[in-house]
Design an enzyme around this catalytic site. Structure first.
Site, PDB file in Angstrom:
ATOM      1  N   LYS A   1       0.889  -1.191   0.066  1.00  8.49           N
ATOM      2  CA  LYS A   1      -0.027   0.175   0.002  1.00  8.49           C
ATOM      3  C   LYS A   1       0.736   1.188   0.104  1.00  8.49           C
ATOM      4  O   LYS A   1       0.504   2.115  -0.424  1.00  8.49           O
ATOM      5  CB  LYS A   1      -1.005  -0.016   1.111  1.00  8.49           C
ATOM      6  CG  LYS A   1      -2.195  -0.982   1.062  1.00  8.49           C
ATOM      7  CD  LYS A   1      -2.861  -0.756   2.249  1.00  8.49           C
ATOM      8  CE  LYS A   1      -4.211  -1.582   2.005  1.00  8.49           C
ATOM      9  NZ  LYS A   1      -5.319  -1.558   2.910  1.00  8.49           N
TER      10      LYS A   1
ATOM     11  N   ASP B   1      -9.927   3.097   2.074  1.00 13.47           N
ATOM     12  CA  ASP B   1     -10.353   2.416   3.026  1.00 13.47           C
ATOM     13  C   ASP B   1     -10.890   3.429   4.098  1.00 13.47           C
ATOM     14  O   ASP B   1     -11.888   3.026   4.784  1.00 13.47           O
ATOM     15  CB  ASP B   1      -8.905   2.030   3.708  1.00 13.47           C
ATOM     16  CG  ASP B   1      -8.314   0.981   3.028  1.00 13.47           C
ATOM     17  OD1 ASP B   1      -9.071   0.161   2.589  1.00 13.47           O
ATOM     18  OD2 ASP B   1      -7.177   0.814   3.135  1.00 13.47           O
TER      19      ASP B   1
END
Ligand code: ATR
Length: 289
Positions: free
Chosen positions: A72, A108
């Protein structure tokens, strides 16, 4: 825009490990439900293959890629553009290929907040929110919460300095304070919503709690990012004390829903996505994005 009339959409998730990822099942359900022709693959990519694989996916005309552990952060340097939220959070979980330009986003945090609002707390404006933890997961959540105009966000973390650094970094976004964990009682006393972003209580350490549940008064909404187990010990004890509770499955579903919407321009069929994940979990409860 419905893409079903153009080429089948190429989508996928990169990570390592990736075999237990529920993203393919969830996104394939979304493609089926919306009638969009496409395919979503789980692609195991090790750190040394990352740059090469991103170039290959661009070359092959992939429209969308989800990114999970351990890429990420490192994937950011392989992209052409980062959205404001991805840049400030410092992590990308969704890549959109706009005609060969790779754009990194982070769904997210907004996925979590959409889930919290749909499932537990319709209004976050003016609320006092306590966040347990100050790591990578906390960053996405706090960034998205700040956009909801809460009265105050209080960070409680085992390592106080880490919470203090985050509060300092984002003091332009909201009223954010950091308290040492020994002042948890004081923070909880004024909280409307308590959110666990730490891994404490996650399988296999299901007996652990990130906060003494005796501090809860029963009027708080208690939320846990953990979805394995679906109800953590913290959530069970909070529920038994009368609190409204919110588990982590919705965050997984909505981070995927936002990604799907960016790639297709079509509203994500959230309930079909959730049902597909839950059905699959009955066989094996482990989820990885
Ligand atoms: P993630 O990306 O999942 O957030 P991370 O960046 O390593 O992972 O952050 C983990 C968070 O959980 C941190 O806030 C960590 O606290 P520290 O900053 O003090 O390390 C918290 N955490 C993890 N294990 C913990 C434990 N056993 N007790 C309390 N906090 C814990």
């Amino acid at each position: 825009m419905n893409q079903s009339h153009v080429h089948p959409l190429k989508l996928g998730v990169i990570g390592d490990p990736i075999a237990h990822s529920k993203s393919p099942i969830m996104h394939q359900a979304a493609l089926r439900e919306t009638g969009i022709a496409g395919e979503y693959k789980a692609l195991r990519v090790t750190p040394d293959q990352l740059a090469h694989q991103i170039a290959a996916l661009r070359e092959e005309g992939y429209r969308g890629i989800n990114v999970t552990i351990p890429h990420k952060e490192n994937v950011m340097r392989e992209l052409d553009e980062l959205s404001e939220e991805a840049r400030r959070i410092g992590a990308v979980n969704t890549i959109i290929n706009e005609g060969g330009r790779l754009i990194g986003r982070n769904t997210d945090g907004i996925g979590y907040v959409r889930s919290l609002k749909e499932e537990a707390a319709a209004k976050l404006e003016g609320r006092r929110i306590v966040v347990l933890g100050a790591g990578g997961a906390a960053r996405g959540i706090i960034y998205a919460l700040a956009a909801e105009a809460p009265e105050r966000i209080t960070l409680l973390n085992r390592t106080t300095e880490r919470a203090e650094a985050l509060a300092q970094e984002w003091k332009d976004l909201a009223d954010i304070e950091a308290l040492p964990s020994h002042r948890a009682a004081e923070a909880i006393q004024h909280a409307d919503i308590v959110i666990n972003t730490t891994s404490v209580g996650m399988h296999p350490y299901v007996d652990e709690v990130p906060l003494d549940p005796a501090l809860l008064r029963g009027s708080e909404i208690v939320s846990d990012l953990i979805y394995n187990p679906l109800e953590t010990r913290l959530l069970r004890q909070a529920r038994e004390r009368g609190c409204r509770t919110h588990g982590g499955l919705g965050m997984f579903v909505y981070q995927g829903a936002y990604a799907f919407e960016y790639w297709t321009g079509v509203p994500a069929p959230v309930e079909a996505m959730r049902a597909a994940v839950l059905q699959d979990m009955n066989g094996s409860p482990e989820i990885k994005s």
